[in-house]
Design a protein around this motif. Structure first.
Motif, PDB file in Angstrom:
ATOM      1  N   GLN A   1       0.864  -1.177   0.000  1.00  0.00           N
ATOM      2  CA  GLN A   1       0.000   0.000   0.000  1.00  0.00           C
ATOM      3  C   GLN A   1       0.902   1.228   0.000  1.00  0.00           C
ATOM      4  N   LEU A   2       1.032   1.838  -1.130  1.00  0.00           N
ATOM      5  CA  LEU A   2       1.986   2.943  -1.236  1.00  0.00           C
ATOM      6  C   LEU A   2       1.312   4.301  -1.092  1.00  0.00           C
ATOM      7  N   ASP A   3       2.094   5.272  -0.642  1.00  0.00           N
ATOM      8  CA  ASP A   3       1.663   6.666  -0.588  1.00  0.00           C
ATOM      9  C   ASP A   3       1.975   7.275  -1.964  1.00  0.00           C
ATOM     10  N   THR A   4       0.973   7.295  -2.839  1.00  0.00           N
ATOM     11  CA  THR A   4       1.202   7.749  -4.216  1.00  0.00           C
ATOM     12  C   THR A   4       1.637   9.210  -4.254  1.00  0.00           C
ATOM     13  N   GLY A   5       1.074  10.022  -3.358  1.00  0.00           N
ATOM     14  CA  GLY A   5       1.466  11.429  -3.308  1.00  0.00           C
ATOM     15  C   GLY A   5       2.956  11.589  -3.034  1.00  0.00           C
ATOM     16  N   LYS A   6       3.477  10.771  -2.147  1.00  0.00           N
ATOM     17  CA  LYS A   6       4.921  10.789  -1.837  1.00  0.00           C
ATOM     18  C   LYS A   6       5.742  10.392  -3.072  1.00  0.00           C
ATOM     19  N   ILE A   7       5.277   9.363  -3.782  1.00  0.00           N
ATOM     20  CA  ILE A   7       5.990   8.905  -4.981  1.00  0.00           C
ATOM     21  C   ILE A   7       6.014  10.011  -6.029  1.00  0.00           C
ATOM     22  N   VAL A   8       4.869  10.643  -6.234  1.00  0.00           N
ATOM     23  CA  VAL A   8       4.790  11.726  -7.223  1.00  0.00           C
ATOM     24  C   VAL A   8       5.729  12.862  -6.829  1.00  0.00           C
TER      25      VAL A   8
END
Ligand SMILES: [Ca+2]
Lengths: 192, 192
Positions: free
Chosen positions: A56-63
């Protein structure tokens, strides 16, 4: 200087990332890609592909990582993945670049952005690993589309690609590597 | 087609945004900016400037909007803000472009991205209003840096800028407009 003065100075300096050319071309092969449009593209990759992570990834962090990950290239330049470069010297140049560029921002933001960039570089969190895998898989996507691109320019073989790049894509995004690998293998098989 | 097949087709088609040229130049005036690198730049604006909103905004949503907001230009083209264009015809072209481009994605993602783009276009939520203001304030920042840029090319006066663009920046980002307005006024005053 006000916070806005500092922030606008950073944003204006960041514009120079549009002039840093990479080894990869656009999908139509018409010209080399620059690091700013590359950063947009892989941030879009993250929005589209985050669902294919096992965690479950933090997509905002990846972006955020992907939007910031190449800014150091304004001072340190892009080091083509199939080219020769002195990794230690490059790391020193990139740290100095991070000091100068993020240092244009107000202190708390400089520290925040620096930490995001260092998390990406350290490649230790699931978000950084997924982000790094996207950064590694976009160039082969461009090369497949353009008919070879940097693989031709750097005389890359399938074995070299599979050994040097494959594990890096697979590390953070095994499902995406499983999709991409046979396509790259088929490209090189048809070429030889 | 698998979900990944559809997603990769979208990401490869999205590459074409790098070939859509805008009326604005880079800060160094060396060439016109393209819509992909512009999208990266204003997503970075959002990360840096979100703190200057009066409302508690969802920065991740704003970044997502800005990464997606220009994708329709792949089919519909960029309409320079100081140029003449038929707004109704453009809206029809952009809706058709959204149908085709987001339609490359799996259904649930096509709907999700389309909704984000429509939220931006509708300019009704605080996130859309802030995002729109950033999209309007980055070109004057580029023009100030390059010594005029699209203001010169389109023969724009301060009064026209202040009437046509000022309210749009002020609407979603009044603190940023308060910072920018005197700088633009000073630029035009020095020019005349
Ligand atoms: Ca990269």
């Amino acid at each position: 200087m006000s916070r806005l003065d500092q922030q606008m100075a950073f944003l204006t300096e960041a514009d120079r990332l549009k002039t840093v050319l990479r080894a990869t071309t656009l999908c139509d092969g018409s010209r080399l890609e620059n690091s700013a449009e590359h950063s947009w593209h892989i941030a879009l990759y993250a929005l589209v592909l985050a669902e294919h992570s096992d965690e479950q990834l933090d997509t905002g962090k990846i972006v955020k990582m992907l939007l910031l990950h190449d800014i150091v290239e304004i001072d340190a330049g892009d080091a083509p993945v199939f080219g020769d470069h002195d990794a230690e010297a490059l790391a020193i140049r990139e740290k100095a670049a991070a000091d100068r560029l993020f240092g244009l921002l107000p202190d708390n933001q400089a520290q925040e952005f620096r930490a995001v960039w260092e998390e990406f570089e350290a490649n230790a969190t699931p978000e950084a690993q997924f982000a790094k895998s996207l950064d590694r898989m976009q160039p082969p996507m461009q090369n497949l589309a353009s008919g070879g691109g940097s693989w031709i320019d750097y005389d890359v073989t399938y074995d070299r690609f599979a050994a040097q790049i494959g594990p890096k894509i697979n590390h953070g995004a095994p499902k995406i590597w499983a999709w991409l690998q046979p396509k790259v293998a088929a490209f090189f098989a048809a070429k030889d």
